[in-house]
Design a protein around this motif. Structure first.
Motif, PDB file in Angstrom:
ATOM      1  N   ASN A  85       0.718  -1.333  -0.047  1.00 59.70           N
ATOM      2  CA  ASN A  85       0.047  -0.050   0.158  1.00 59.70           C
ATOM      3  C   ASN A  85       0.810   1.246   0.024  1.00 59.70           C
ATOM      4  O   ASN A  85       0.343   2.259   0.608  1.00 59.70           O
ATOM      5  CB  ASN A  85      -0.947  -0.019   1.287  1.00 59.70           C
ATOM      6  N   ARG A 120      -0.542   3.520  -5.423  1.00 59.82           N
ATOM      7  CA  ARG A 120      -1.716   3.181  -5.944  1.00 59.82           C
ATOM      8  C   ARG A 120      -1.769   3.413  -7.474  1.00 59.82           C
ATOM      9  O   ARG A 120      -1.386   4.545  -7.808  1.00 59.82           O
ATOM     10  CB  ARG A 120      -3.079   3.844  -5.021  1.00 59.82           C
ATOM     11  N   TRP A 121      -2.282   2.619  -8.080  1.00 58.42           N
ATOM     12  CA  TRP A 121      -2.454   2.584  -9.553  1.00 58.42           C
ATOM     13  C   TRP A 121      -4.055   2.891  -9.924  1.00 58.42           C
ATOM     14  O   TRP A 121      -5.002   2.286  -9.306  1.00 58.42           O
ATOM     15  CB  TRP A 121      -2.065   1.591 -10.333  1.00 58.42           C
ATOM     16  N   GLU A 122      -4.157   4.041 -10.905  1.00 61.94           N
ATOM     17  CA  GLU A 122      -5.451   4.365 -11.275  1.00 61.94           C
ATOM     18  C   GLU A 122      -5.700   4.498 -12.761  1.00 61.94           C
ATOM     19  O   GLU A 122      -4.661   4.342 -13.432  1.00 61.94           O
ATOM     20  CB  GLU A 122      -5.747   5.884 -10.687  1.00 61.94           C
ATOM     21  N   LEU A 171      -6.839   2.053 -14.318  1.00 62.70           N
ATOM     22  CA  LEU A 171      -6.470   0.676 -15.146  1.00 62.70           C
ATOM     23  C   LEU A 171      -7.729   0.167 -15.695  1.00 62.70           C
ATOM     24  O   LEU A 171      -8.980   0.268 -15.574  1.00 62.70           O
ATOM     25  CB  LEU A 171      -6.096  -0.028 -13.970  1.00 62.70           C
ATOM     26  N   PRO A 181     -10.078  -2.917 -16.691  1.00 62.33           N
ATOM     27  CA  PRO A 181     -11.015  -3.843 -15.780  1.00 62.33           C
ATOM     28  C   PRO A 181     -10.140  -5.016 -15.248  1.00 62.33           C
ATOM     29  O   PRO A 181     -10.649  -5.461 -14.452  1.00 62.33           O
ATOM     30  CB  PRO A 181     -12.380  -3.928 -16.420  1.00 62.33           C
ATOM     31  N   THR A 182      -9.293  -5.623 -16.401  1.00 61.09           N
ATOM     32  CA  THR A 182      -8.436  -6.817 -16.223  1.00 61.09           C
ATOM     33  C   THR A 182      -7.480  -6.438 -15.362  1.00 61.09           C
ATOM     34  O   THR A 182      -6.979  -7.829 -15.144  1.00 61.09           O
ATOM     35  CB  THR A 182      -8.106  -7.443 -17.447  1.00 61.09           C
ATOM     36  N   ILE A 183      -7.213  -5.687 -14.900  1.00 58.14           N
ATOM     37  CA  ILE A 183      -5.923  -5.249 -13.908  1.00 58.14           C
ATOM     38  C   ILE A 183      -6.413  -4.416 -12.792  1.00 58.14           C
ATOM     39  O   ILE A 183      -6.985  -3.431 -12.932  1.00 58.14           O
ATOM     40  CB  ILE A 183      -4.916  -4.628 -14.708  1.00 58.14           C
ATOM     41  N   LYS A 184      -6.002  -5.006 -11.513  1.00 63.22           N
ATOM     42  CA  LYS A 184      -6.281  -4.357 -10.397  1.00 63.22           C
ATOM     43  C   LYS A 184      -4.982  -3.555  -9.750  1.00 63.22           C
ATOM     44  O   LYS A 184      -3.894  -4.192 -10.045  1.00 63.22           O
ATOM     45  CB  LYS A 184      -6.690  -5.328  -9.368  1.00 63.22           C
ATOM     46  N   SER A 185      -4.985  -2.466  -8.933  1.00 63.77           N
ATOM     47  CA  SER A 185      -3.843  -1.967  -8.549  1.00 63.77           C
ATOM     48  C   SER A 185      -2.844  -3.035  -7.666  1.00 63.77           C
ATOM     49  O   SER A 185      -1.704  -2.883  -7.810  1.00 63.77           O
ATOM     50  CB  SER A 185      -4.298  -0.691  -7.728  1.00 63.77           C
ATOM     51  N   ARG A 186      -3.712  -3.805  -6.956  1.00 66.76           N
ATOM     52  CA  ARG A 186      -2.716  -4.628  -6.096  1.00 66.76           C
ATOM     53  C   ARG A 186      -2.370  -5.929  -7.005  1.00 66.76           C
ATOM     54  O   ARG A 186      -1.396  -6.349  -6.322  1.00 66.76           O
ATOM     55  CB  ARG A 186      -4.083  -5.232  -5.257  1.00 66.76           C
ATOM     56  N   ASN A 187      -2.663  -6.073  -8.047  1.00 68.20           N
ATOM     57  CA  ASN A 187      -2.253  -7.298  -8.863  1.00 68.20           C
ATOM     58  C   ASN A 187      -0.529  -6.744  -9.336  1.00 68.20           C
ATOM     59  O   ASN A 187       0.283  -7.404  -9.230  1.00 68.20           O
ATOM     60  CB  ASN A 187      -2.822  -7.388 -10.271  1.00 68.20           C
TER      61      ASN A 187
END
Length: 272
Positions: A22, A25-27, A29, A31-37
């Motif tokens: 944490n 944070r990525w914004e 993105l 829908p197939t990719i999450k920031s936590r990925n």
């Protein structure tokens, strides 16, 4: 490592891993990719690769060097790894690499090392506290051994009165003092300093323990070091953002979550 030590180690590991995941944070993105990925891949591998998969679309997975190098000795091919997934990818217009830092090193190894050291310190603290209860060895015969165990069991349970057997031969008891020094306070100081190191690594302010005794210059120096440490990782992510947006026509961005937490109110700092 004993079972209880493994549990303690896991607690520290998960605590620091959450902090590491944490920091950024990525914004914007897809829908197939999450920031936590992305952050999980960087945490575990030091490198993450974004590419188009024919079945899943645009995805991000952890990456290991694939063996091919350019003229500068930098890898241009990677092995993308996921759950039941592995694919060899050469960097081209349909793929982009993200580095955790300039060296492409993972954060997990640092977290594991600190979790191990914190576990060792905590074990030492617990052992030192336990030895303050009964810092004695008793030399006696077999007949008195069980009686003494029962007596000291009652002492540990806080019994207001203890009744001994008349047959207990105290003349056959030799008490040896262990003279165990109390060092828990020193171990705690070391534990705080150790944790400050990893908090600095995560870009978190860590001068709160002695805040009222710090000089302004000391606090500013600490904050500069914190910011510089995080900026090294942040720059690698910014570079990746530019490349990804250019290659895939996206508008993603990455921000430092801890930016707001690095300020210290100078009113609480002693000035000399």
């Amino acid at each position: 490592m004993a079972k209880t030590d493994k549990k303690l180690y896991r607690l520290y590991y998960e605590r620091y891993k959450l902090l590491a995941l944490n920091m950024f944070r990525w914004e914007n993105l897809p829908p197939t990719i999450k920031s936590r990925n992305i952050e999980k891949a960087l945490f575990e591998h030091g490198k993450a690769i974004i590419f188009n998969d024919k079945d899943c679309g645009l995805i991000c997975l952890g990456a290991n060097d694939g063996g091919k190098l350019n003229i500068n000795g930098e890898p241009i091919s990677f092995i993308a790894t996921g759950f039941n997934y592995s694919k060899h990818i050469t960097i081209d217009k349909d793929s982009a690499i993200i580095y955790n830092n300039a060296l492409g090193q993972d954060t997990e190894k640092y977290v594991k090392q600190y979790a191990l050291e914190m576990t060792e310190v905590k074990r030492s603290i617990n052992a030192n506290i336990r030895l303050q209860k009964f810092p004695y060895l008793f030399e006696t015969n077999k007949n008195n051994k069980n009686s003494l165990k029962q007596l000291f069991g009652q002492i540990e349970d806080g019994e207001p009165a203890i009744f001994g057997n008349k047959d207990l031969n105290i003349e056959n008891i030799n008490v040896l003092g262990l003279n165990v020094p109390y060092v828990t306070d020193k171990l705690n100081e070391y534990r705080y300093e150790l944790e400050r190191e990893i908090l600095t690594f995560f870009g978190l302010n860590n001068s709160f323990e002695k805040k009222e005794r710090l000089l302004v210059d000391e606090v500013n120096s600490n904050n500069d070091f914190i910011s510089r440490n995080v900026d090294l990782m942040y720059q690698s992510r910014l570079d990746a953002c530019n490349e990804i947006n250019k290659k895939f026509g996206l508008n993603i961005r990455v921000i430092k979550i801890n930016d707001e937490g690095n300020h210290i109110d100078n009113k609480n700092i002693e000035v000399k």
